[in-house]
Design an enzyme around this catalytic site. Structure first.
Site, PDB file in Angstrom:
ATOM      1  N   LYS A   1       0.807  -1.233   0.000  1.00 38.14           N
ATOM      2  CA  LYS A   1       0.000   0.000   0.000  1.00 38.14           C
ATOM      3  C   LYS A   1       0.842   1.286   0.000  1.00 38.14           C
ATOM      4  CE  LYS A   1      -4.243  -1.723   2.164  1.00 38.14           C
ATOM      5  NZ  LYS A   1      -5.273  -1.413   3.174  1.00 38.14           N
TER       6      LYS A   1
ATOM      7  N   ASP B   1     -10.461   3.079   2.177  1.00 38.48           N
ATOM      8  CA  ASP B   1     -10.688   2.479   3.503  1.00 38.48           C
ATOM      9  C   ASP B   1     -11.473   3.414   4.431  1.00 38.48           C
ATOM     10  OD1 ASP B   1      -9.452   0.023   3.024  1.00 38.48           O
ATOM     11  OD2 ASP B   1      -7.473   0.792   3.557  1.00 38.48           O
TER      12      ASP B   1
END
Ligand code: ATR
Length: 285
Positions: free
Chosen positions: A71, A108
């Site tokens: 990420k 997210d």
């Protein structure tokens, strides 16, 4: 599912990737909407990550999700990064633009808030102080989401205090209303619950195979919402304890499901829904 030569392609890049529920999740939506497309698990080693994401547009991929441990690399390598992903410090969704460049997003925070709104209709972080346990990658998205939803006070507690201080420093460099983060000692977690409107566990404690999360909920108002990022088991000991004293609870599976929505829409052109049927299908693994 039979594909044509025009099938739309996406996938999830991780190492390892075998545990990922995303192929099952996106596969459910592809089938539900009868889309000529596929979403693949892509096991990519860290040393190959850059070459692989550069190849995605050249292979005709619409984009990909990015999971552990890529990420941060995705943030560094994407050609365009949205401001929220930069603030969180991680990219979990790559979208190939028409010119072949890679756009990096983080969904997210969206997934976290949407899950609370679905599980607890009318939820707003502006209602009162939030207690966030943990300061890892998930905590960054949760804190950013709470800031953006107008949370008046975020009490942040982590075993390693420096990591909580670093999170605070990073997320408060952007001046925004309601962005007040207070770092408190991990051992004060029971007292930190006083007056709180929301308790979030973002640590791995309570996950199957991990140590339990030890916390007394005695000081938590009984109308405070309690949620856990952990979704294996679905009903963690924290959620069970909260439920038994009358607190509303929202489990962590929904965050995974909701964070997937923006990527699916960008790649496949349909806005998907999180339904009970989907929850059962993804949750039963
Ligand atoms: P994620 O990206 O899922 O947030 P992570 O970055 O590895 O994963 O973060 C894991 C979180 O769980 C951290 O807040 C970690 O605390 P530290 O920063 O002190 O390591 C927390 N955690 C993991 N095991 C823990 C334990 N035994 N006791 C307390 N906190 C723990």
């Amino acid at each position: 599912m039979i594909l044509t030569g025009k099938a739309k392609l996406a996938g999830v890049l991780g190492w390892p990737v075998g545990h990922s529920r995303s192929p099952r999740l996106h596969g459910f939506w592809l089938q539900q909407h009868g889309i000529d497309g596929a979403y693949l698990p892509l096991a990519v080693k860290p040393e190959d990550f850059e070459a692989v994401i550069r190849a995605l547009p050249r292979m005709g991929f619409r984009g990909a999700n990015v999971t552990v441990p890529h990420k941060e690399a995705a943030l560094a390598l994407a050609d365009h990064v949205d401001p929220l992903a930069r603030r969180i410090g991680a990219v979990n969704t790559l979208v190939v633009r028409d010119d072949g460049s890679l756009e990096g997003r983080n969904t997210d925070a969206f997934g976290f808030i949407e899950n609370l709104r679905q599980g607890c209709p009318g939820f707003s972080a502006a209602r009162g102080p939030a207690v966030v346990l943990g300061a890892g990658g998930a905590a960054r998205a949760v804190v950013a989401a709470l800031q953006d939803d107008g949370c008046p006070e975020i009490r942040l507690l982590n075993r390693s205090r420096e990591r909580a201080e670093a999170l605070k420093a990073d997320l408060e460099t952007v001046v925004m209303p309601g962005g007040n983060i207070t770092v408190l000692p991990w051992d004060s977690r029971a007292a930190a619950l006083n007056d709180a409107a929301l308790l979030v566990n973002t640590t791995s404690l309570g996950m199957t195979g991990q140590p339990p999360l030890e916390i007394s909920l005695a000081a938590l108002p009984t109308d405070a919402l309690v949620t856990d990022i952990v979704y294996a088991p679905l009903l963690t000991d924290l959620l069970r304890a909260a439920q038994s004293r009358g607190n509303p609870i929202v489990d962590g599976l929904g965050m995974l499901l909701h964070q997937a929505r923006p990527g699916f829409e960008a790649w496949f052109g349909v806005s998907p829904k999180v339904t009970d049927e989907l929850r059962t299908f993804v949750g039963e693994l």
